[in-house]
Design a protein around this motif. Structure first.
Motif, PDB file in Angstrom:
ATOM      1  N   LEU A  38      26.841  22.319 -15.104  1.00 47.26           N
ATOM      2  CA  LEU A  38      28.121  22.261 -14.402  1.00 47.26           C
ATOM      3  C   LEU A  38      29.102  21.474 -15.259  1.00 47.26           C
ATOM      4  O   LEU A  38      28.842  20.318 -15.602  1.00 47.26           O
ATOM      5  CB  LEU A  38      27.957  21.578 -13.041  1.00 47.26           C
ATOM      6  N   LEU A  39      30.204  22.112 -15.621  1.00 49.28           N
ATOM      7  CA  LEU A  39      31.253  21.431 -16.380  1.00 49.28           C
ATOM      8  C   LEU A  39      32.303  20.918 -15.409  1.00 49.28           C
ATOM      9  O   LEU A  39      32.901  21.697 -14.660  1.00 49.28           O
ATOM     10  CB  LEU A  39      31.899  22.380 -17.388  1.00 49.28           C
ATOM     11  N   LEU A  40      32.522  19.618 -15.403  1.00 52.12           N
ATOM     12  CA  LEU A  40      33.535  18.980 -14.564  1.00 52.12           C
ATOM     13  C   LEU A  40      34.724  18.609 -15.439  1.00 52.12           C
ATOM     14  O   LEU A  40      34.562  17.962 -16.480  1.00 52.12           O
ATOM     15  CB  LEU A  40      32.965  17.724 -13.896  1.00 52.12           C
ATOM     16  N   VAL A  41      35.902  19.021 -15.021  1.00 50.20           N
ATOM     17  CA  VAL A  41      37.113  18.811 -15.799  1.00 50.20           C
ATOM     18  C   VAL A  41      38.075  17.942 -14.993  1.00 50.20           C
ATOM     19  O   VAL A  41      38.461  18.303 -13.877  1.00 50.20           O
ATOM     20  CB  VAL A  41      37.784  20.158 -16.140  1.00 50.20           C
ATOM     21  N   ASP A  42      38.450  16.795 -15.542  1.00 46.44           N
ATOM     22  CA  ASP A  42      39.427  15.899 -14.919  1.00 46.44           C
ATOM     23  C   ASP A  42      40.617  15.802 -15.873  1.00 46.44           C
ATOM     24  O   ASP A  42      40.575  15.071 -16.859  1.00 46.44           O
ATOM     25  CB  ASP A  42      38.802  14.524 -14.683  1.00 46.44           C
ATOM     26  N   LEU A  43      41.662  16.556 -15.587  1.00 45.68           N
ATOM     27  CA  LEU A  43      42.793  16.604 -16.507  1.00 45.68           C
ATOM     28  C   LEU A  43      43.826  15.525 -16.219  1.00 45.68           C
ATOM     29  O   LEU A  43      44.775  15.371 -16.986  1.00 45.68           O
ATOM     30  CB  LEU A  43      43.420  18.000 -16.468  1.00 45.68           C
ATOM     31  N   LEU A  44      43.623  14.763 -15.146  1.00 49.16           N
ATOM     32  CA  LEU A  44      44.452  13.583 -14.940  1.00 49.16           C
ATOM     33  C   LEU A  44      44.061  12.515 -15.964  1.00 49.16           C
ATOM     34  O   LEU A  44      44.905  11.787 -16.477  1.00 49.16           O
ATOM     35  CB  LEU A  44      44.271  13.062 -13.516  1.00 49.16           C
ATOM     36  N   ALA A  45      42.771  12.445 -16.259  1.00 46.61           N
ATOM     37  CA  ALA A  45      42.260  11.480 -17.228  1.00 46.61           C
ATOM     38  C   ALA A  45      41.893  12.142 -18.560  1.00 46.61           C
ATOM     39  O   ALA A  45      41.439  11.455 -19.466  1.00 46.61           O
ATOM     40  CB  ALA A  45      41.024  10.784 -16.663  1.00 46.61           C
ATOM     41  N   LEU A  46      42.078  13.457 -18.663  1.00 48.90           N
ATOM     42  CA  LEU A  46      41.675  14.236 -19.833  1.00 48.90           C
ATOM     43  C   LEU A  46      40.214  13.953 -20.175  1.00 48.90           C
ATOM     44  O   LEU A  46      39.853  13.533 -21.268  1.00 48.90           O
ATOM     45  CB  LEU A  46      42.578  13.946 -21.039  1.00 48.90           C
TER      46      LEU A  46
ATOM     47  N   PHE B 247      44.305  18.114 -10.035  1.00 49.83           N
ATOM     48  CA  PHE B 247      44.225  18.007 -11.491  1.00 49.83           C
ATOM     49  C   PHE B 247      42.796  18.232 -11.990  1.00 49.83           C
ATOM     50  O   PHE B 247      42.494  17.927 -13.147  1.00 49.83           O
ATOM     51  CB  PHE B 247      44.688  16.621 -11.949  1.00 49.83           C
ATOM     52  N   GLU B 248      41.916  18.746 -11.148  1.00 52.72           N
ATOM     53  CA  GLU B 248      40.509  18.831 -11.480  1.00 52.72           C
ATOM     54  C   GLU B 248      39.980  20.254 -11.327  1.00 52.72           C
ATOM     55  O   GLU B 248      40.594  21.091 -10.665  1.00 52.72           O
ATOM     56  CB  GLU B 248      39.691  17.893 -10.568  1.00 52.72           C
TER      57      GLU B 248
ATOM     58  N   GLU C  81      47.069  20.198  -0.679  1.00 50.45           N
ATOM     59  CA  GLU C  81      46.682  19.290  -1.756  1.00 50.45           C
ATOM     60  C   GLU C  81      47.553  19.446  -2.988  1.00 50.45           C
ATOM     61  O   GLU C  81      47.814  18.475  -3.703  1.00 50.45           O
ATOM     62  CB  GLU C  81      45.228  19.561  -2.165  1.00 50.45           C
ATOM     63  N   GLY C  82      47.944  20.683  -3.283  1.00 44.67           N
ATOM     64  CA  GLY C  82      48.668  20.973  -4.507  1.00 44.67           C
ATOM     65  C   GLY C  82      47.721  21.236  -5.667  1.00 44.67           C
ATOM     66  O   GLY C  82      46.536  20.904  -5.618  1.00 44.67           O
ATOM     67  N   VAL C  83      48.230  21.850  -6.711  1.00 43.22           N
ATOM     68  CA  VAL C  83      47.471  22.070  -7.933  1.00 43.22           C
ATOM     69  C   VAL C  83      48.460  22.210  -9.086  1.00 43.22           C
ATOM     70  O   VAL C  83      49.490  22.872  -8.953  1.00 43.22           O
ATOM     71  CB  VAL C  83      46.566  23.319  -7.820  1.00 43.22           C
TER      72      VAL C  83
END
Length: 256
Positions: A224-232, A156-157, A191-193
């Motif tokens: 660096l842009l870090l994206v965590d879409l599990l936590a939005l 999710f990242e 891992e999956g995505v």
């Protein structure tokens, strides 16, 4: 070079943006973008690069379409399984925008052929899935002074960064990962995505490629842009230039 009547209509929503305008759209038309990988990141990126009106797009990928790709690699359909991704991606680009010249390089990029494959590119997007490829691309982009947009996803990242390590104070990719970043870990298959995660990061990679050619807003190189879409959640980190980096630290980098 000018825009045709169809191009003026096609890019009208770009042209009315003060940050892009006609001059910015002409820069895109003159520009050549090379995309490493037509997979989860490359697939959505290529759609937006084509739509944006890059004059030339080179797709570099030696992989073939598999059923497991279809939930996230939206350029392809089930009846194309087994076909070369790069070739099918070029066909899709030409359907999206006939004004774009698109080329397929059906080979794996490496240290031996990267200079040839990236020749004349104005910006590179790397969405590859292994560090050997990423380092070969990064070293060549640095040597040729080509802005590098590096994007990656997992579960999710995701993350995206722009590198122009030949500039004072700007890190190169090796400043970020070091000389030997490869380590054992789970593959995407293990891992999956989540499919839309690749869409978000691929779209952001395309946005940064556009920014590199027709600058707008804040310069993103060196962040660096870090994206965590599990936590939005989105976070931006500043990446320092490594003064001991053997690739760019304290050394002159040859011009393209």
């Amino acid at each position: 070079m000018t825009l045709s009547a169809d191009e003026v209509a096609r890019y009208a929503r770009h042209v009315v943006l003060p940050e892009i305008g006609g001059p910015g759209q002409l820069r895109l038309k003159r520009a050549h973008v090379a995309v490493i990988g037509a997979g989860g990141i490359g697939s959505p990126a290529l759609q937006y690069l084509a739509g944006a009106g890059f004059g030339r797009i080179t797709v570099i990928d030696d992989d073939r379409i598999d059923t497991s790709n279809l939930h996230r690699q939206t350029l392809f359909s089930g009846d194309e399984r087994g076909d070369a991704k790069a070739a099918r991606a070029v066909e899709a680009i030409q359907r999206i925008n006939p004004h774009v010249e698109a080329y397929a390089a059906i080979e794996r990029i490496n240290a031996a052929n990267a200079d040839r494959l990236l020749d004349s590119a104005d910006v590179v997007i790397d969405g590859s899935d292994n560090f050997a490829t990423r380092l070969a691309v990064a070293d060549t982009a640095l040597a040729r002074r080509i802005p590098l947009v590096s994007a990656a996803v997992s579960r999710f990242e995701g993350q995206v960064a722009v590198f122009r390590g030949w500039e004072a104070g700007k890190p190169c990719y090796r400043c970020f990962v070091g000389d030997d970043p490869a380590r054992e870990g789970l593959t995407c298959a293990e891992e999956g995505v989540l499919g839309p995660v690749t869409g978000v990061l691929g779209s952001m990679a395309a946005l940064e490629a556009i920014r590199a050619v027709a600058p707008f807003g804040d310069d993103s190189a060196g962040t660096l842009l870090l994206v965590d879409l599990l936590a939005l959640r989105f976070r931006t980190l500043r990446l320092p230039k490594d003064p001991g980096c053997r690739a760019c630290g304290g050394a002159d980098v040859r011009a393209a």
